[in-house]
Enzyme design. Structure first.
Site, PDB file in Angstrom:
ATOM      1  CG  HIS A   1      38.641 -34.221  89.543  1.00  0.00           C
ATOM      2  ND1 HIS A   1      37.868 -34.948  88.904  1.00  0.00           N
ATOM      3  CD2 HIS A   1      38.036 -33.274  88.289  1.00  0.00           C
ATOM      4  CE1 HIS A   1      37.600 -34.568  87.683  1.00  0.00           C
ATOM      5  NE2 HIS A   1      37.150 -33.456  87.427  1.00  0.00           N
TER       6      HIS A   1
ATOM      7  CE1 TYR B   1      37.004 -33.166  83.195  1.00  0.00           C
ATOM      8  CE2 TYR B   1      37.326 -32.688  85.421  1.00  0.00           C
ATOM      9  CZ  TYR B   1      36.755 -33.139  84.731  1.00  0.00           C
ATOM     10  OH  TYR B   1      35.344 -33.582  84.702  1.00  0.00           O
TER      11      TYR B   1
ATOM     12  CG  HIS C   1      34.583 -43.448  85.031  1.00  0.00           C
ATOM     13  ND1 HIS C   1      33.706 -43.138  85.001  1.00  0.00           N
ATOM     14  CD2 HIS C   1      35.536 -42.802  85.895  1.00  0.00           C
ATOM     15  CE1 HIS C   1      34.399 -41.513  84.939  1.00  0.00           C
ATOM     16  NE2 HIS C   1      35.439 -41.624  85.779  1.00  0.00           N
ATOM     17  CG  PHE C   2      40.702 -44.654  85.919  1.00  0.00           C
ATOM     18  CD1 PHE C   2      41.229 -45.954  85.530  1.00  0.00           C
ATOM     19  CD2 PHE C   2      39.924 -45.279  87.326  1.00  0.00           C
ATOM     20  CE1 PHE C   2      42.220 -46.567  86.505  1.00  0.00           C
ATOM     21  CE2 PHE C   2      40.392 -46.012  87.797  1.00  0.00           C
ATOM     22  CZ  PHE C   2      41.486 -46.965  87.665  1.00  0.00           C
ATOM     23  CG  HIS C   3      41.111 -49.689  82.594  1.00  0.00           C
ATOM     24  ND1 HIS C   3      41.228 -49.415  83.477  1.00  0.00           N
ATOM     25  CD2 HIS C   3      42.716 -49.533  82.464  1.00  0.00           C
ATOM     26  CE1 HIS C   3      42.120 -49.707  84.158  1.00  0.00           C
ATOM     27  NE2 HIS C   3      43.296 -50.027  83.241  1.00  0.00           N
TER      28      HIS C   3
ATOM     29  NE  ARG D   1      40.570 -48.523  92.272  1.00  0.00           N
ATOM     30  CZ  ARG D   1      40.610 -47.168  92.012  1.00  0.00           C
ATOM     31  NH1 ARG D   1      39.472 -46.170  92.230  1.00  0.00           N
ATOM     32  NH2 ARG D   1      42.156 -46.789  91.445  1.00  0.00           N
ATOM     33  NE  ARG D   2      43.952 -48.127  94.417  1.00  0.00           N
ATOM     34  CZ  ARG D   2      43.951 -46.863  94.307  1.00  0.00           C
ATOM     35  NH1 ARG D   2      43.682 -46.587  95.554  1.00  0.00           N
ATOM     36  NH2 ARG D   2      44.856 -46.385  93.436  1.00  0.00           N
TER      37      ARG D   2
HETATM   38 FE1  HAS Z   1      36.163 -39.593  86.434  1.00  0.00          FE
HETATM   39  C1  HAS Z   1      36.915 -41.264  89.459  1.00  0.00           C
HETATM   40  C2  HAS Z   1      33.262 -39.026  88.041  1.00  0.00           C
HETATM   41  C3  HAS Z   1      35.484 -37.696  83.799  1.00  0.00           C
HETATM   42  C4  HAS Z   1      38.822 -40.097  85.458  1.00  0.00           C
HETATM   43  N1  HAS Z   1      37.691 -40.859  86.899  1.00  0.00           N
HETATM   44  C5  HAS Z   1      37.859 -41.455  88.479  1.00  0.00           C
HETATM   45  C6  HAS Z   1      39.241 -41.732  88.326  1.00  0.00           C
HETATM   46  C7  HAS Z   1      39.880 -41.679  87.327  1.00  0.00           C
HETATM   47  C8  HAS Z   1      38.636 -41.013  86.464  1.00  0.00           C
HETATM   48  C9  HAS Z   1      41.324 -41.720  86.558  1.00  0.00           C
HETATM   49  O1  HAS Z   1      32.906 -38.380  91.011  1.00  0.00           O
HETATM   50  C10 HAS Z   1      40.076 -43.231  89.727  1.00  0.00           C
HETATM   51  C11 HAS Z   1      40.726 -42.038  90.112  1.00  0.00           C
HETATM   52  C12 HAS Z   1      41.429 -43.418  91.558  1.00  0.00           C
HETATM   53  O2  HAS Z   1      42.313 -44.389  91.249  1.00  0.00           O
HETATM   54  O3  HAS Z   1      40.167 -43.868  92.571  1.00  0.00           O
HETATM   55  N2  HAS Z   1      34.703 -38.324  86.250  1.00  0.00           N
HETATM   56  C13 HAS Z   1      33.643 -38.220  86.673  1.00  0.00           C
HETATM   57  C14 HAS Z   1      32.530 -36.950  86.315  1.00  0.00           C
HETATM   58  C15 HAS Z   1      33.356 -36.921  85.303  1.00  0.00           C
HETATM   59  C16 HAS Z   1      34.359 -37.765  84.978  1.00  0.00           C
HETATM   60  C17 HAS Z   1      32.345 -36.501  86.483  1.00  0.00           C
HETATM   61  N3  HAS Z   1      37.155 -39.346  85.039  1.00  0.00           N
HETATM   62  C18 HAS Z   1      36.894 -38.512  83.876  1.00  0.00           C
HETATM   63  C19 HAS Z   1      37.835 -38.176  82.978  1.00  0.00           C
HETATM   64  C20 HAS Z   1      38.874 -38.687  83.308  1.00  0.00           C
HETATM   65  C21 HAS Z   1      38.650 -39.537  84.832  1.00  0.00           C
HETATM   66  C22 HAS Z   1      37.809 -36.916  81.715  1.00  0.00           C
HETATM   67  C23 HAS Z   1      39.867 -39.438  82.466  1.00  0.00           C
HETATM   68  C24 HAS Z   1      40.599 -38.221  81.458  1.00  0.00           C
HETATM   69  N4  HAS Z   1      35.489 -40.077  88.243  1.00  0.00           N
HETATM   70  C25 HAS Z   1      34.236 -39.422  88.505  1.00  0.00           C
HETATM   71  C26 HAS Z   1      34.267 -39.689  90.380  1.00  0.00           C
HETATM   72  C27 HAS Z   1      35.266 -40.558  91.002  1.00  0.00           C
HETATM   73  C28 HAS Z   1      35.512 -40.454  89.302  1.00  0.00           C
HETATM   74  C29 HAS Z   1      33.042 -39.364  91.150  1.00  0.00           C
HETATM   75  C30 HAS Z   1      35.842 -41.449  91.991  1.00  0.00           C
HETATM   76  C31 HAS Z   1      34.489 -42.312  91.664  1.00  0.00           C
HETATM   77  C32 HAS Z   1      34.969 -43.361  93.349  1.00  0.00           C
HETATM   78  O4  HAS Z   1      33.945 -43.720  94.073  1.00  0.00           O
HETATM   79  O5  HAS Z   1      36.553 -43.606  93.791  1.00  0.00           O
HETATM   80  C33 HAS Z   1      32.439 -35.978  84.178  1.00  0.00           C
HETATM   81  O6  HAS Z   1      33.936 -34.621  83.530  1.00  0.00           O
HETATM   82  C34 HAS Z   1      32.320 -36.430  82.624  1.00  0.00           C
HETATM   83  C35 HAS Z   1      31.309 -35.804  81.651  1.00  0.00           C
HETATM   84  C36 HAS Z   1      31.441 -35.869  80.258  1.00  0.00           C
HETATM   85  C37 HAS Z   1      29.949 -36.580  79.511  1.00  0.00           C
HETATM   86  C38 HAS Z   1      30.218 -36.877  78.147  1.00  0.00           C
HETATM   87  C39 HAS Z   1      30.535 -36.095  77.044  1.00  0.00           C
HETATM   88  C40 HAS Z   1      31.047 -36.270  76.019  1.00  0.00           C
HETATM   89  C41 HAS Z   1      31.609 -36.257  74.631  1.00  0.00           C
HETATM   90  C42 HAS Z   1      31.799 -37.030  73.440  1.00  0.00           C
HETATM   91  C43 HAS Z   1      31.867 -36.457  72.246  1.00  0.00           C
HETATM   92  C44 HAS Z   1      31.276 -37.368  70.914  1.00  0.00           C
HETATM   93  C45 HAS Z   1      30.516 -36.986  69.660  1.00  0.00           C
HETATM   94  C46 HAS Z   1      31.182 -38.185  68.899  1.00  0.00           C
HETATM   95  C47 HAS Z   1      30.696 -35.780  69.526  1.00  0.00           C
HETATM   96  C48 HAS Z   1      28.771 -36.209  80.355  1.00  0.00           C
HETATM   97  C49 HAS Z   1      32.100 -34.895  74.989  1.00  0.00           C
HETATM   98  C50 HAS Z   1      29.472 -39.064  68.694  1.00  0.00           C
HETATM   99  C51 HAS Z   1      28.967 -38.862  66.738  1.00  0.00           C
HETATM  100  C52 HAS Z   1      28.947 -40.078  67.213  1.00  0.00           C
HETATM  101  C53 HAS Z   1      27.957 -40.099  65.505  1.00  0.00           C
HETATM  102  C54 HAS Z   1      27.425 -40.687  68.238  1.00  0.00           C
HETATM  103  C1  HEM Z   2      44.154 -50.331  86.718  1.00  0.00           C
HETATM  104  C2  HEM Z   2      44.708 -53.676  83.269  1.00  0.00           C
HETATM  105  C3  HEM Z   2      45.828 -49.165  80.096  1.00  0.00           C
HETATM  106  C4  HEM Z   2      45.686 -46.716  83.718  1.00  0.00           C
HETATM  107  C5  HEM Z   2      44.446 -51.399  86.254  1.00  0.00           C
HETATM  108  C6  HEM Z   2      43.755 -53.065  86.090  1.00  0.00           C
HETATM  109  C7  HEM Z   2      43.762 -53.593  85.501  1.00  0.00           C
HETATM  110  C8  HEM Z   2      44.640 -52.649  84.986  1.00  0.00           C
HETATM  111  C9  HEM Z   2      43.629 -55.008  85.610  1.00  0.00           C
HETATM  112  C10 HEM Z   2      43.415 -52.983  87.843  1.00  0.00           C
HETATM  113  C11 HEM Z   2      43.678 -53.415  89.154  1.00  0.00           C
HETATM  114  C12 HEM Z   2      42.947 -53.445  90.145  1.00  0.00           C
HETATM  115  O1  HEM Z   2      42.064 -52.631  90.422  1.00  0.00           O
HETATM  116  O2  HEM Z   2      43.046 -54.322  90.711  1.00  0.00           O
HETATM  117  C13 HEM Z   2      44.900 -52.394  81.856  1.00  0.00           C
HETATM  118  C14 HEM Z   2      45.565 -53.054  81.032  1.00  0.00           C
HETATM  119  C15 HEM Z   2      45.703 -52.546  80.195  1.00  0.00           C
HETATM  120  C16 HEM Z   2      45.495 -50.942  80.576  1.00  0.00           C
HETATM  121  C17 HEM Z   2      45.781 -54.955  80.514  1.00  0.00           C
HETATM  122  C18 HEM Z   2      46.191 -52.527  78.435  1.00  0.00           C
HETATM  123  C19 HEM Z   2      47.399 -52.864  77.881  1.00  0.00           C
HETATM  124  C20 HEM Z   2      46.034 -48.514  80.776  1.00  0.00           C
HETATM  125  C21 HEM Z   2      46.334 -47.564  80.700  1.00  0.00           C
HETATM  126  C22 HEM Z   2      46.001 -47.045  81.132  1.00  0.00           C
HETATM  127  C23 HEM Z   2      45.699 -47.051  83.220  1.00  0.00           C
HETATM  128  C24 HEM Z   2      46.626 -46.908  78.912  1.00  0.00           C
HETATM  129  C25 HEM Z   2      46.164 -44.547  81.406  1.00  0.00           C
HETATM  130  C26 HEM Z   2      46.706 -44.302  80.887  1.00  0.00           C
HETATM  131  C27 HEM Z   2      45.619 -47.362  85.157  1.00  0.00           C
HETATM  132  C28 HEM Z   2      45.024 -46.815  86.435  1.00  0.00           C
HETATM  133  C29 HEM Z   2      44.755 -48.341  87.027  1.00  0.00           C
HETATM  134  C30 HEM Z   2      45.060 -48.800  86.287  1.00  0.00           C
HETATM  135  C31 HEM Z   2      45.192 -45.447  86.453  1.00  0.00           C
HETATM  136  C32 HEM Z   2      44.940 -47.846  88.726  1.00  0.00           C
HETATM  137  C33 HEM Z   2      46.106 -48.217  89.494  1.00  0.00           C
HETATM  138  C34 HEM Z   2      45.174 -48.202  91.137  1.00  0.00           C
HETATM  139  O3  HEM Z   2      43.732 -48.784  91.391  1.00  0.00           O
HETATM  140  O4  HEM Z   2      45.972 -47.830  91.856  1.00  0.00           O
HETATM  141  N1  HEM Z   2      44.258 -51.686  84.900  1.00  0.00           N
HETATM  142  N2  HEM Z   2      44.913 -51.240  81.632  1.00  0.00           N
HETATM  143  N3  HEM Z   2      45.941 -48.717  82.835  1.00  0.00           N
HETATM  144  N4  HEM Z   2      44.556 -48.952  84.967  1.00  0.00           N
HETATM  145 FE1  HEM Z   2      44.891 -50.202  83.637  1.00  0.00          FE
HETATM  146 CU    CU Z   3      37.298 -36.704  89.790  1.00  0.00          CU
END
Ligand code: HAS
Ligand code: HEM
Ligand code: CU
Length: 550
Positions: free
Chosen positions: A225, A229, A376-378, A441-442
C-alpha cells in the site's frame, strides 16, 4: 513558454537524472507492448504465439510498469529537484550513492526481466506465495530494493549536509517532500525485504519446505500500500511545487503542503489490510482498524485538492477573473507542462472515489479480484501519476540537456495527453463496468463460453482491447517525444520551482522535527500490526509447499 530566468543544470547531476529517466521510458515501452497484447487476449481478438504465456506477459507488464517505470522516474526526478534546490549541485557522495543505487537496481531489473521472459517467474508483480518463482526472481527484486535504498541515502545525505550549513533555515519545499517520499519508501520496503529474504528466497531454493502464506501476503501489503503513495507523492510534488510556477501563480500555503506530506508518512503504512479484507486468517478487528486509518489517509489528498483549487483560483482572480469559475479561463491550457498534469489531477477525482469504494468492507466484497480494481489503478497510477510524469518530462529533459521545448513538441505533447485520456477512458471505463458485472481480473481465460454472464462481459472486453490499442499509440508517441526532446534545439530552460504566496502564514518549525514524526509513524505501525503479526507467526496451521501453476 516560460524560459525567461536562466538556470543551468550541473552536467554531472544531469547525467544521473537522464540515465534514470531514459531507463524509465524504456520500461514503459516494453510494458506497453505487453499491456496492449493483454488487452487483445482478453478481448478474444488474438491468441499469443505458442511460447508466450499470458501470465508471463502480465508479470512483465506489472513489474516493468508499476515497479520499474515508476521507481526510476521518481528517483531521477527527486535527484533533479534535490540538486536544484539544495545548493544547485549534488555533493560528490550523494551523486555516488545515486550511481550505486542506479547500478544495483539495473542489475536487478535485468536479471528479473530475463527470468520472467524465460517463463520461470510468472507470479505477477505481487508474487503471492504459494506460487513459487525461480529464486533468482526474488534475488533480482532484492537487488532493486537495496539499490533504491542507496539512492534514498544519497538524498538524505544531501539534505542533512544542507541543514548543517543552513542552520535555522527552513528547507526548500521540494527537498522536504523528497525526504518524506524516500522515508516512506525506506520504512515500507522493510516489509517486502523481510518477506523476500526471510521467507521466499530460502523456500524457493528448497532450504525450507513450506511457507506461511498469510504472513507473506501481510508483509507484502505492509509494503504494497505505501508503494502506491510512493508513486503518488512525486506527482504531488509536481502539483504543489512546479505547477504554480508554470501557471505563473504562487504556492497557496507551504505549511499546508508540508502537513499533507507528514500525514502521508503517518497514515500510509498501517493500512495494508485493505488489500486483504477478503482473506481469512486476520481478525475483523484489525481489518476494521486499518480501514479507519485508510480513511485517515484520504485527508491529505483532500487537502491537496483544496490547495490546488486555491492556487488556481487565486491566480485567476489576480488576473481579474470574475464569477465562480471565471479563473478557469486563466489557466495555460495549451501548455503541455500544465495540461498533462492537470488531466492527471482531474482524473484523480474519480480514481480516488473508486479507492473509497474499494476500502469499504462490504463493497470490497463486490469488487475484489474483479476488473474493477484493475480499472481503479489504471486511473490512479497509470493516468494521474503517469500523465504527471509525462508532463514533467517536457521541461525536465530540456532543462538538463540545455535545450528548449519547441511549439511542435508541445503540440505533440497535447495530442499525446489526449490519446492517453481517450484510451484510458475506454479501457478503464469498461474495466470498471465489467468488474461490477463480476468479470475477474488476472485471468487468461477469455471466451467464457460456458459462463452465463459471458454474453454480458465480452463487449466490454472488446472495448478494453480498443482502449489498450489507443493507449499503446500513446506510448509510442511519448517515446517519440522523449527522443525528440533529447535532440531539441539548444537553449536554456528554467527549472520551474514555485514561490509561496506572501499571504500565507509562516510555516511552523515542528513540521521539520523528524524524530517526532518518525516516532509517531512507528507507533501507529506498531499499534496496527504487532498483534496481527504475533498471531500470524504463532499460527499452527502447516505452511504451504510451493506450486508452479503456469
Ligand atoms: Fe488504491 C487497490 C483503496 C489511492 C493504486 N490501488 C489498488 C491497487 C493499486 C492501487 C495498484 O481499500 C491494486 C493492487 C493489486 O494489484 O491488488 N486506493 C484506495 C484508497 C485510495 C487509493 C482509499 N490507489 C490509490 C492511489 C494509487 C492506488 C493514489 C496509485 C497511485 N486501492 C484501495 C483498496 C484496494 C486498492 C481498498 C484493494 C482493492 C482490492 O480488493 O483488491 C485513496 O488514497 C484515494 C484518495 C483520493 C481522493 C481524490 C482527491 C482528489 C484530488 C484531485 C485534485 C484535482 C484538482 C483539479 C484540484 C479522495 C487530489 C480539479 C479541477 C477541476 C476544474 C475540477
Ligand atoms: C494490468 C493494459 C499501462 C500497471 C493490466 C491489464 C491490462 C492492462 C489489460 C489487466 C490484465 C489482467 O488482469 O488480466 C494496459 C495497457 C496500458 C497499460 C494497454 C498502456 C499501454 C499501465 C501503466 C501502469 C500499469 C502505465 C503503471 C504505471 C498495471 C498493473 C497491472 C496491470 C500493476 C496488474 C498486473 C497484475 O494484476 O498482476 N494492464 N496497461 N499499466 N497494469 Fe496495465
Ligand atoms: Cu492500498
Amino acid at each position: 513558454m516560460n524560459s525567461s530566468k536562466i538556470a543551468t543544470f550541473d552536467r554531472n547531476d544531469g547525467r544521473l537524472v537522464i540515465a534514470h529517466i531514459l531507463f524509465a521510458f524504456g520500461a514503459l515501452l516494453i510494458g506497453g507492448i505487453a499491456g496492449m497484447l493483454q488487452g487483445m487476449v482478453k478481448g478474444g481478438t488474438i491468441t499469443l504465439p505458442a511460447n508466450i504465456g499470458y501470465y508471463e506477459l502480465l508479470t512483465a507488464h506489472g513489474v516493468l510498469m508499476a515497479l520499474i517505470f515508476t521507481t526510476y522516474f521518481i528517483i531521477g526526478f527527486l535527484y533533479s529537484g534535490v540538486s536544484n534546490t539544495l545548493g544547485g549541485k549534488l555533493l560528490p557522495l550523494a551523486r555516488k550513492f545515486g550511481w550505486w543505487g542506479y547500478s544495483l537496481m539495473s542489475v536487478g531489473t535485468l536479471i528479473g526481466v530475463v527470468v520472467i521472459l524465460l517463463g520461470k517467474a510468472s507470479v505477477l508483480y505481487t508474487f503471492y506465495a504459494p506460487m513459487k518463482a525461480s529464486p533468482y526472481f526474488y534475488i533480482a527484486l532484492a537487488l532493486v530494493v537495496i539499490g533504491s535504498w542507496l539512492s534514498g541515502f544519497g538524498i538524505f545525505y544531501q539534505y542533512v549536509q544542507w541543514r548543517k550549513g543552513n542552520k535555522g533555515k527552513l528547507s526548500p519545499l521540494f527537498a522536504y517532500m523528497s525526504v518524506i517520499t524516500m522515508l516512506l519508501w525506506q520504512i515500507a520496503t522493510i516489509g517486502v525485504a523481510l518477506e523476500v529474504v526471510v521467507q521466499l528466497i530460502p523456500w524457493s531454493f528448497g532450504w525450507v519446505e513450506t511457507v506461511n502464506v498469510v504472513l507473506s501476503r501481510t508483509l507484502f501489503w505492509f509494503f504494497g500500500h505505501p508503494l502506491v503513495y510512493f508513486w503518488l507523492l512525486p506527482a504531488y510534488i509536481c502539483w504543489y511545487v512546479i505547477i504554480p510556477k508554470i501557471i505563473g501563480g504562487k504556492i497557496f500555503s507551504d505549511a499546508l503542503a508540508r502537513m499533507s506530506f507528514i500525514l502521508f508518512l503517518l497514515f500510509s503504512i498501517p493500512v495494508g489490510f485493505h488489500h486483504q479484507l477478503m482473506e481469512p486468517g486476520i481478525s475483523h478487528f484489525w481489518k476494521f482498524l486499518q480501514v479507519v486509518l485508510t480513511f485517515m489517509v484520504v485527508i491529505p489528498s483532500l487537502m491537496t485538492a483544496f490547495s490546488l483549487f486555491a492556487t488556481f483560483e487565486l491566480h485567476g482572480r489576480s488576473k481579474g477573473a470574475k464569477g465562480l469559475f471565471g479563473w478557469l479561463k486563466f489557466l495555460p491550457w495549451t501548455d503541455v507542462r500544465f495540461f498533462a498534469p492537470f488531466m492527471g489531477m482531474l482524473i484523480f477525482i474519480p480514481a480516488g472515489a473508486g479507492g473509497l469504494i474499494n476500502a469499504s468492507n462490504q463493497m470490497n466484497a463486490v469488487v475484489h479480484n474483479t476488473l474493477w480494481v484493475t480499472g481503479h489503478f489504471h486511473l490512479t497510477v497509470a493516468t494521474s501519476v503517469a500523465l504527471t510524469f509525462f508532463g514533467i518530462a517536457y521541461w525536465l529533459i530540456p532543462t538538463i540537456t540545455g535545450r528548449v521545448l519547441t511549439p511542435r513538441l508541445n503540440k505533440l505533447g497535447i495530442i499525446q495527453t489526449l490519446l492517453w485520456c481517450v484510451g484510458m477512458f475506454i479501457m478503464s471505463g469498461s474495466m470498471h463496468i465489467v468488474g461490477l458485472l463480476g468479470s475477474p481480473r488476472r485471468t487468461a481465460y477469455n471466451v467464457y463460453d460456458d459462463h452465463p454472464d459471458a454474453i454480458l462481459w465480452m463487449p466490454y472486453h472488446v472495448a478494453m482491447a480498443v482502449g489498450g490499442i489507443i493507449l499503446f499509440a500513446g506510448v509510442v508517441l511519448i517515446i517519440y517525444n522523449i527522443i525528440s526532446l533529447m535532440r531539441a534545439p539548444k537553449g536554456e530552460t528554467e527549472y520551474p520551482i514555485g514561490e509561496v504566496s506572501e499571504a500565507s502564514e509562516p510555516t511552523p518549525r515542528f513540521l521539520e522535527n523528524w524524530k517526532l514524526w518518525i516516532t509517531v509513524a512507528v507507533i501507529l505501525i506498531v499499534i496496527a500490526y504487532t498483534i496481527p503479526f504475533i498471531d500470524l507467526i504463532g499460527n499452527t496451521t502447516p505452511g504451504s509447499p510451493g506450486y508452479v501453476t503456469w
